[in-house]
Design an enzyme around this catalytic site. Structure first.
Site, PDB file in Angstrom:
ATOM      1  N   GLY A 221      30.628  46.568  53.209  1.00 33.71           N
ATOM      2  CA  GLY A 221      30.961  47.972  53.388  1.00 33.71           C
ATOM      3  C   GLY A 221      32.139  48.342  52.508  1.00 33.71           C
ATOM      4  CB  SER A 222      34.183  51.355  52.412  1.00 41.81           C
ATOM      5  OG  SER A 222      34.737  51.370  53.704  1.00 41.81           O
ATOM      6  CB  THR A 223      37.910  48.606  49.667  1.00 36.85           C
ATOM      7  OG1 THR A 223      36.990  48.073  48.699  1.00 36.85           O
ATOM      8  CG2 THR A 223      39.222  47.866  49.565  1.00 36.85           C
ATOM      9  CB  THR A 225      35.573  49.532  56.684  1.00 39.01           C
ATOM     10  OG1 THR A 225      35.406  50.944  56.630  1.00 39.01           O
ATOM     11  CG2 THR A 225      35.097  49.027  58.020  1.00 39.01           C
ATOM     12  N   GLY A 226      37.061  47.095  55.239  1.00 34.07           N
ATOM     13  CA  GLY A 226      37.295  45.652  55.083  1.00 34.07           C
ATOM     14  C   GLY A 226      38.747  45.299  55.383  1.00 34.07           C
ATOM     15  CD  GLU A 243      29.952  39.807  49.157  1.00 37.82           C
ATOM     16  OE1 GLU A 243      30.436  40.430  48.193  1.00 37.82           O
ATOM     17  OE2 GLU A 243      29.620  38.606  49.076  1.00 37.82           O
ATOM     18  CB  CYS A 277      28.089  47.022  46.512  1.00 31.91           C
ATOM     19  SG  CYS A 277      26.906  45.678  46.356  1.00 31.91           S
TER      20      CYS A 277
HETATM   21  P1  NAD Z   1      31.744  51.689  55.749  1.00 33.03           P
HETATM   22  O1  NAD Z   1      32.896  50.779  55.488  1.00 33.03           O
HETATM   23  O2  NAD Z   1      32.034  53.119  55.995  1.00 33.03           O
HETATM   24  O3  NAD Z   1      30.907  51.195  57.013  1.00 33.03           O
HETATM   25  C1  NAD Z   1      30.325  49.915  57.070  1.00 33.03           C
HETATM   26  C2  NAD Z   1      30.202  49.474  58.508  1.00 33.03           C
HETATM   27  O4  NAD Z   1      31.504  49.288  59.082  1.00 33.03           O
HETATM   28  C3  NAD Z   1      29.473  50.433  59.417  1.00 33.03           C
HETATM   29  O5  NAD Z   1      28.614  49.673  60.253  1.00 33.03           O
HETATM   30  C4  NAD Z   1      30.599  51.059  60.228  1.00 33.03           C
HETATM   31  O6  NAD Z   1      30.179  51.516  61.508  1.00 33.03           O
HETATM   32  C5  NAD Z   1      31.563  49.902  60.375  1.00 33.03           C
HETATM   33  N1  NAD Z   1      32.962  50.277  60.644  1.00 33.03           N
HETATM   34  C6  NAD Z   1      33.568  51.475  60.443  1.00 33.03           C
HETATM   35  N2  NAD Z   1      34.875  51.389  60.778  1.00 33.03           N
HETATM   36  C7  NAD Z   1      35.101  50.129  61.198  1.00 33.03           C
HETATM   37  C8  NAD Z   1      36.256  49.406  61.633  1.00 33.03           C
HETATM   38  N3  NAD Z   1      37.446  49.981  61.712  1.00 33.03           N
HETATM   39  N4  NAD Z   1      36.108  48.097  61.948  1.00 33.03           N
HETATM   40  C9  NAD Z   1      34.923  47.481  61.827  1.00 33.03           C
HETATM   41  N5  NAD Z   1      33.794  48.110  61.431  1.00 33.03           N
HETATM   42  C10 NAD Z   1      33.879  49.411  61.111  1.00 33.03           C
HETATM   43  O7  NAD Z   1      30.774  51.480  54.489  1.00 33.03           O
HETATM   44  P2  NAD Z   1      29.432  52.285  54.174  1.00 33.03           P
HETATM   45  O8  NAD Z   1      29.842  53.690  53.833  1.00 33.03           O
HETATM   46  O9  NAD Z   1      28.425  52.052  55.236  1.00 33.03           O
HETATM   47  O10 NAD Z   1      28.920  51.542  52.852  1.00 33.03           O
HETATM   48  C11 NAD Z   1      29.305  51.915  51.583  1.00 33.03           C
HETATM   49  C12 NAD Z   1      30.348  50.973  51.023  1.00 33.03           C
HETATM   50  O11 NAD Z   1      29.877  49.620  51.126  1.00 33.03           O
HETATM   51  C13 NAD Z   1      30.621  51.172  49.545  1.00 33.03           C
HETATM   52  O12 NAD Z   1      32.003  51.098  49.300  1.00 33.03           O
HETATM   53  C14 NAD Z   1      29.907  50.007  48.889  1.00 33.03           C
HETATM   54  O13 NAD Z   1      30.411  49.641  47.624  1.00 33.03           O
HETATM   55  C15 NAD Z   1      30.080  48.938  49.898  1.00 33.03           C
HETATM   56  N6  NAD Z   1      29.061  47.881  49.722  1.00 33.03           N
HETATM   57  C16 NAD Z   1      29.450  46.672  49.230  1.00 33.03           C
HETATM   58  C17 NAD Z   1      28.502  45.672  49.005  1.00 33.03           C
HETATM   59  C18 NAD Z   1      28.896  44.322  48.448  1.00 33.03           C
HETATM   60  O14 NAD Z   1      28.082  43.409  48.502  1.00 33.03           O
HETATM   61  N7  NAD Z   1      30.087  44.155  47.937  1.00 33.03           N
HETATM   62  C19 NAD Z   1      27.164  45.921  49.312  1.00 33.03           C
HETATM   63  C20 NAD Z   1      26.804  47.155  49.823  1.00 33.03           C
HETATM   64  C21 NAD Z   1      27.780  48.121  50.038  1.00 33.03           C
END
Ligand code: NAD
Length: 470
Positions: A221-223, A225-226, A243, A277
């Site tokens: 997911g997004s940086t 959130t990571g 990731e 991503c």
């Molecule tokens: P996001 O971070 O908004 O959400 C991802 C997940 O995290 C969702 O299930 C969400 O409900 C959960 N979440 C939200 N807040 C949280 C918290 N505080 N603690 C734990 N979990 C929480 O990301 P998105 O908008 O769903 O995806 C897009 C992003 O993902 C882009 O930045 C993209 O580059 C990245 N991405 C990376 C890869 C990779 O392999 N590096 C692959 C696909 C997507």
């Protein structure tokens, strides 16, 4: 198509204790169906049953787990059309791409099934033998994004199960149904409690990353959130695979055959409507090729058929959600306001869907938002450069480090440039290609840890050294 999927805890379909939430079809902006929402108590229940199931699951033989993963792959194959249909309706991608996603899910499942977990012999002398074993961690928590919801679920689930862990999955609330169906299929194969799914919005993911009984979080997911997950994971020192976002640069070297590379650049920049991503997100083109390559890309963009991914013949679907649609629209407007040239593209259908045609922007520079920020959508800034070293420096002037690429006729020269890129994967004459056997991950703010191959599998294990005095 039925859309009354349930959460699954301990092999049982479970209704949510909290008020349901609405999942939207991005092609129409209309409600698709209601999705159950778990309470934190239900998350605890899922973790508890996964912890209990771990006691026996970790002892199943490698052969048994291998066979079960192949059975799961068979089930995904049997339900390929159904799964692809769900993906298109909630994620938006055209049917052919959704079918490719299901195909990828099968391929990754089978490849992971067949991986062997080695025992390394460190010493074997008359009086001593030292062996390095790899043991599963326990309960793994998987937190998923909305862009490739089924394939990324498989990337998380299969190595976790193959190496003897149990799992609790939380899909994105934007795209939960395909993953709920996947977990139903997995539960037709594995014992109760091994694979569980809870659905809900942000708070559930937060609770998972802070949960005292979850041993590892695998997150895509997004940086930002990571970063939150990493903070929350500190209390019980969870293992993490993160990731995260990318803002991949590509450098086109002078002397490159523009016609030979234009399709490849377009396809890897706009893969999944740019919501990938490791899509190509900043294109640095040598001044000698700038106008020619820009024209080729604009022409390919204009050939796309933008529309509802469920309609046959459509090659380019909507952006997945309203927030992302607004962000991408804002980045395009900002580039235009700052001197970027936004080129006309394919027609978008009328109606409420979140459609943005693939958009090529020329005459842009570093410092503009569309270049500096991860767009994660159907827009590609084309940036002119005159000196290759300067292009490398600009490509590296990003907090992200997921992927990068170099395009050129001279492979040795391209390789010399690629090796200077600060990223987890550097492609030459390609971009965004991931393979089940090639470890994939990012550096800098794109996260850490890798997925795929043996190296990815071992991230779901902890080393144990056996030191035998004989
Ligand atoms: P996001 O971070 O908004 O959400 C991802 C997940 O995290 C969702 O299930 C969400 O409900 C959960 N979440 C939200 N807040 C949280 C918290 N505080 N603690 C734990 N979990 C929480 O990301 P998105 O908008 O769903 O995806 C897009 C992003 O993902 C882009 O930045 C993209 O580059 C990245 N991405 C990376 C890869 C990779 O392999 N590096 C692959 C696909 C997507």
């Amino acid at each position: 198509m039925k859309y009354n999927y349930s959460m699954m805890i301990n092999g049982q379909a479970v209704a949510g204790d909290k008020a349901s939430f609405t999942v939207t079809n991005p092609a129409t902006a209309a409600a698709l169906a209601e999705c159950p929402a778990a309470s934190l108590e239900q998350l605890d229940m899922a973790v508890d049953v996964a912890e209990k199931a771990f006691i026996t699951w970790q002892k199943t033989s490698h052969e048994d787990r291998k066979a079960m993963l192949h059975k799961i792959a068979d089930k995904i194959e049997e339900h390929a059309a159904e799964l692809a249909g769900i993906i298109t309706s909630e994620q938006g991608k055209p049917q052919a791409l959704a079918q490719m996603e299901v195909g990828g899910a099968v391929a990754w499942t089978r490849y992971t099934a067949d991986l062997e977990i080695p025992v390394e012999v460190i010493e074997d002398s008359p009086h001593k033998r030292i062996e390095l074993h790899r043991k599963p961690l326990g309960v793994v928590g998987s937190i998923l994004p909305w862009n490739w919801p089924l394939m990324i679920a498989v990337w998380h689930i299969m190595p976790a199960l193959r190496s003897g862990n149990t799992i609790v999955v939380k899909p994105s609330s934007m795209t939960p149904f395909n993953t709920m169906r996947l977990i139903e299929l997995i539960n037709e194969v594995v014992p109760a409690g091994v694979a569980n799914i809870v659905t809900g919005e942000g708070g559930l993911g937060r609770a998972m990353s802070g949960h005292g009984k979850i041993r590892k979080i695998v997150f895509t997911g997004s940086t930002p959130t990571g970063q939150n997950i990493m903070r929350n994971a500190a209390d019980n020192l969870k293992r993490l695979t993160l990731e995260l976002g990318g803002n991949d640069a590509a450098i086109v070297l002078p002397g490159t055959d523009v016609k030979a590379i234009a399709q490849g650049i377009f396809q890897t920049a706009f893969l999944n409507m740019g919501q990938t991503c490791a899509a190509l997100k900043r294109l640095y083109v040598h001044e000698s090729l700038y106008d020619e390559l820009s024209q080729e890309l604009i022409a390919i963009a204009q050939q796309q058929i933008v529309g509802d991914g469920a309609v046959s013949g459509v090659t380019f679907g909507p952006v997945q959600n309203k927030d992302q649609y607004d962000l991408v629209s804002e980045l395009i407007a900002d580039a235009k306001a700052n001197g970027g040239v936004v080129h006309p593209s394919a027609a978008v259908p009328a109606g409420a869907g979140y459609f943005i045609a693939p958009t090529i922007i020329t005459h842009v520079t570093d410092g503009m938002r569309v270049v500096d920020e991860e767009q994660f959508g159907p827009v590609l800034p084309v940036i002119k450069y005159s000196d290759v070293d300067d292009a490398i420096a600009r490509a590296n002037a990003s907090q992200n480090g997921l992927g990068g690429s170099v395009w050129g006729a001279d492979i040795n020269q391209a390789q010399a440039v690629a090796s200077q890129l600060e990223c987890g994967t550097a492609w030459i004459n390609g971009h965004a290609e991931v393979l089940p056997y090639a470890p994939f991950g990012g550096c800098k703010m794109s996260g850490f840890g890798v997925e795929f191959g043996l190296e990815g599998l071992l991230e779901y294990t902890v080393p144990q050294l056996l030191n035998i005095n004989r």
